[in-house]
Every structure is written in C-alpha cells, then in structure tokens.
Enzyme design. Sequence first.
Site: not given
Lengths: 607, 167
Positions: B88-90
């Site tokens: 996840v890229c957050i």
Amino acid sequence: MPLSRFDRVPLPNLKTYTFLSVLALSGCVYFAKEAIKDPDWNIQDKVQHQNSRQRDETFNISSANDTSDSERSLKQWVSDMSAVMTREPICVWVLINMAICWLILVGRCIQRMVFGDLRVSEHQHLKDKFWNFVFYKFIFVFGVINVQYVEEVLLWCSWFALLGFLQLIAQLAKDRFEYLSFSASTPIWSHVKLMGLLTGIFVISSFMLLVAIFVGYFIGFNTFAFMSAEVILLSIRTLHVILRYGLHLYDIRTEDASGVNPTSPSGSEKVWEKRGPITYYTELVFELSALSIDFLHHIHMLLWSNIFLSMASLVICMQLRYLFQEMQRRIKKHRNYLWVRNHLEQNYPMASSEELSENSDNCAICWENMDCARKLPCGHLFHNTCLQSWLEQDTSCPTCRFALSIQNPSSSRMDAPPHDLQQDNQQPIRRELNHFFHFDGSRYVSWLPSFFVEVRPPQLMRTSDVQNSQLDAMGRQVQQLFPNLPLSTIVDDLRNTRSVEVTIENVLDGRLVAPSIFHERNDHASSPSSSTVLPQSSVPSPSAPSSSSSTRWEAANPVETEDNVAGRFSKSPEERERILHKRMEHLIQTARKRYIDKQHSSTETHS
Amino acid sequence: MAGSAVRRLLAEYKQLTLNPPEGIIAGPIDEDNFFEWEALITGPEGTCFEGGVFPAKLIFPRDYPLSPPKMQFTCEMFHPNIYSDGRVCISILHAPGDDPMGYESSAERWSPVQSVEKILLSVVSMLAEPNDESGANVDAAKMWRENRDEFNKIAERIVRRTLGIPA
C-alpha cells in the site's frame, strides 16, 4: 567480515557422521591393540627415534619389556594404547575428529534442551557464522600465525573448536532472545533456560580467559593477546545479551504489573523514566568496547603477520575498514543523542503537576500513563524518553506537527542513523556489499555447489539490490510452477536457499506455505455452499430489524457471535488468537451473505 | 526497545478488539510474533469496492511506533495506490524523512501518534477515493481516470473473489 558460504556442499548428516567417527575410532583402537600385542612395538619405535643408540641398550629394554608383558596392568595397557595412538598420525586425526563429533553432539543436545526446533533464520545465521568462523580462523592459523609444527596446528584447532562452539551457541541464544522479545507471552521456563545457557557461556568464557592468561604467562604476550581478544569479545557479547535480556524481563514484569493494576504505583514509573538512559548507555558501552577490542585485535594481527601483501592482510584490512566505519557511525549517533538531550533539557521544561492533572491522557507515543513529562512549545506533553527517541529522527511535534527549531549542525538527518531503515532488523542497512568472489555452480551444472565470499556485517541477512533482481527472477521461475504462492513468500525462501531447486523442494514438502488467508480464500471458493452452514438469522434481512436478528443469532450460538467476542479481550493468547480468527471468519461470512442477498434483491427488482 | 513496542501493540490490539471500527478487524496472526498482524478491511459502501473483505498483513518495525509499519494486501488488488504485489502506498505509512513520490507534505506522514486503527481507516478512505497523482499502479490510475466502467468491473471481480463467490 568475510563470509564464505558453501551452499549445497554435500555434508553428511549427523547420524552418519557420528557412526563413521565411532567406526574410525574403533578401527584405531583395534590397530593399537594389535600393535601392543607385539612385544617389540616399543623397541621398533625406540630404534626409529634413537638411531644413534647402541644395539645392546635396546636389547636390554626388550628383555625388560618381555618380562613385564604378562603382568601388564590395565592402567599400563591404557597408557600404552594412548602412546601408540598418539604416535600414529592417522590415529591422532581420528581422535580429534572424535572430539569434534562429541562437541557437535553436545551442541545438538543443548539445542534440543534449550531451543527445540530452530527457525529458518536461526539456522541460516548459524550456518553463516560457522563458515565465517572457519574461514577466518583458517586465515588466522595459516596466514597470520604461520604455524610451523603440526602440534601447534592441533593446539590452535582445539582452542578454536571450543571457542567457535561457544560462539555459535551464543549466537543462537541471542537470536532466540530477540525472537522471544517479539512475543508478549512467553512461558517463564524458556526464559530461565535461555538465561541459564547464557550465564553458562559467560562462565566458560571467563574460564577460557584464565587459560589464555596462563598460557600467555608461559609463552608470551602475543599468544596471550590473540587468545584473549576473542574470548573477551565473546564474554562481552554474552554479557551484553544477558543485560539486554534482564532489562527486557524487567519490561515484561512491569507490563504484567500495570496490566493487573492499571493505577500502578508511581515508583515503577519513576524507574521507567530512568530506564531509557540506562539502556542507552549500556548499549553504547558494550557496542563500543566490543568494536574497539575487535579493532585492536585486527590491528595486532596485521602488524604481527609481517606480510603486508598477502590475501590474509587484505581480508584483515577490509575487516578493519568495516570496524572503523561502525565505530564512527556509533559515535556520530551518540553525538546526536547527546545533542538532542541537551536541547530537550534546555528548551522544553518538565510539565508541572497541574498541567499533568489537567491533561489526563496517556503519552501519545507509548500509550502509557504519564507521571512526569516534558512540554513542547505547542503545549503537547510526552514522556521524556519517548520524546527523546522521536526527536533523534524528526524535528516536529508528533501530535500537531509543530516544527521545533532544531538545527543540529553536527549531524543532519542523513548522517544520523535513519530509524526508518531499521525495519525488521535492528542493524542499519549497509548498502555497499563487497562481493569479492561469487561462484554459482548450479548455473552451469546442476550438481556443482554454489558459494561466494563477501564482506558484510555479521548477523545481517540483507541482500544487495543486484541480488534482489536475481532473486526476483528466480522467484518468478518458481511461481510459474506454483502460481498460488505469492512472490514475496517465494523470494523470502529463496533468500535463504539461494536455489530454485531447493525452494521447489520446500514447497513440495510443505515447508513453504502461502499465508493462511490464501488458503481460506481458496476454501471458500471451492465450496460456495458453505454459507448454508450459517443460520439464516445471522444476516440482517431487509425486512427484519438488525437488533432482533443479532439476538436470535446469539441465542443460536452463544459463544461465538461477533458481538460477544468483540466485547472482551482475553488474558490468554491462545484464546485471543481463536477469537480473532472467529471474528475474521464471521466478518467474511456476513459480507458474503450480504453480497448474495443484495444481488438477489437487485435481480428481483430487475425482473 | 522491543519491549515497549510490544506493550504499545498490545494496547492497540486491545483497543481494536474492544471497540472495533465498523468492518475492520486486525490482530497478530500468531502471538509468538507480535510484529506481524493480519487485518481485514471491508470495502466502503457506495464505491466500486463495496461489500468486499480485503485481507492484508501489517509488518511492524522493532522501533514501532517511531517508524511506521508496512502494509500489504494479501489478495489481488487493482487500485491506483496499491502496487501490483499488494503493498500500500499511502502517505500515513511513510516515515517523515522519505518521500518517494515527492508530493506529500510532512503533515500527512507517519508520526508516533498514529495507530493501526488510523492506518486502516485511511486505507478505507483510500479505497473510496484513490489519489491518482501517486501512481503506485500506473495502469490502475490511468483506467481510474479514463475508463471508470472498466475499472469498476475489475473491482467487482476482485470483490467477488475476496468473498469466494464465483463470477
């Protein structure tokens, strides 16, 4: 430290090895027994060794031997046997082999008793450490000491065998301690066993230090220095682990205390405040002293070996460079620590008791009760130690991001050891890895072994980016065969095995399994009718109000409803695991039901 | 270090168990290793991921909460902010120092006052409203912008798969 790893070298397993060793030993014993049956065995030897002696003398001895032969006592028999065996070179080697075999068996026993089954990473560490040690000591014995006589080699070998054995056990204990510290609930018994083992190692290494002093007294300072450096290193490392372990156990104990009694007495909290610096300084002192002793040891080896242009000195130089960098890094980190601490003390006052009582929240960093705290200019309160460790890596208030005017000239963020790099490994990642030799035999012929020698910090299981791409390629190769396994799992395993074939074997033998969630998905997919097992009432139907449906569900299955299990947090880890699993299953089933129902209702409205 | 991390994780686990946010479950898979969690996230209502239950794993660093955990979906995902391997890229998961995309302000990034619950809630809102400027999955970002119907179809397929319902 140069590390040579010989993967897939066909080593015999322990059983065969023990069997062969015992066989060889009995062969030797038989040989010796046969030899002393011959009454002349002593003479021949004497003749060989004392060529210059006169014939009559030897005859005299022979006659004396003849008379005493019949009443040779058991004691004499044994001494004769050992005399024969120590004289014959092959027998000597067999005896040494037997001693090593015995050492391995003892190690295995300790492993069985204290550790149980080894985890994959522990196994890998052990293997790395072992080959590392062998490689290094080989260089030491033949490159640095430049031994002249077989006896010398023997003495060094036995010394290093014992030392290496202790080092391996210590490494194993350290790994296991780190693993146990991951867990919130470990039976006290395993702590006791591990602690006992560590203390044992420490005692033995102190004893070995005495031996080194004794030997050094008679032989000379250099030998003493060589022998003692390693032993001191071992004892320092062991002591370090023991202290860390003690602190960890203390942590766990306070946790239990606060769990039982949420309003724990302020005494323990005060100790907690002091604990931070204590831990930090023990860590610092132990790391630095271990590094400096290692450094001096290597410099000593380099100067003593007198051969500045050999492979051995090259290896030592590389190791020196690494040690020097480590020391530099550690000192820089310490400077940063001191700087931040001074900054904290000068600029941010301790919160007064009124402020503390006004702000009844826990510390936002560790979520624990605050008895004393520091106050930032923005008004947020934190534990002193928590704030300290955060400010070492960032310069803003954790809560509101208020930028604190911290300008540390000596160490910018890049210089300071970035915490975000210390992900699953306590050690920082060193990007440059010096491969100086890599041979991957399986690329050419399947049975060729693959091994490589590289310089990298000990106990570090990280691979370089170059290798990662290679691993990825290998991982994809495996994934083609097992598409249901996630690539990351495969690559993780490949990192240990470094061979496509071995990983495939692992998969086939069930040693490598996909994360449990994958299985669950598959199970559900294969049996879509499983939802019928659930009582219909578990899913709120559009007509019935949800409250009544949930009560009916509770009545049907009083223990395992989501409402029921969500309401409590069990003390026992097993029960927590079980409840978590139940809740997850329940969530999925409910979602499924809801989805299917919705689909039904939408198709109905369409038709 | 690890001791305080375990204590904090235990506290978070307790809180998540006693007051779970709607449609979110998280906890350590095996309590022998408190640094590896599994989480289930329900797709937010009114979006293309509605109804799905997405499994993910969270890996915590030894110095948690000073450094953020890593999160990876263990099911197939198709989303502009999720790499094809599920990572996840957050912004909340990025440590204050690093900024791989160079677009976030530090206010959105990790800080020790964040928690597992906040991360998971952020992920839920990320599922609802992708940030198509950060292209963790460029194909998904492009499809999200240009061909929403196709995107919804793929999302629907993923939702069905997570529930084990054949399409």
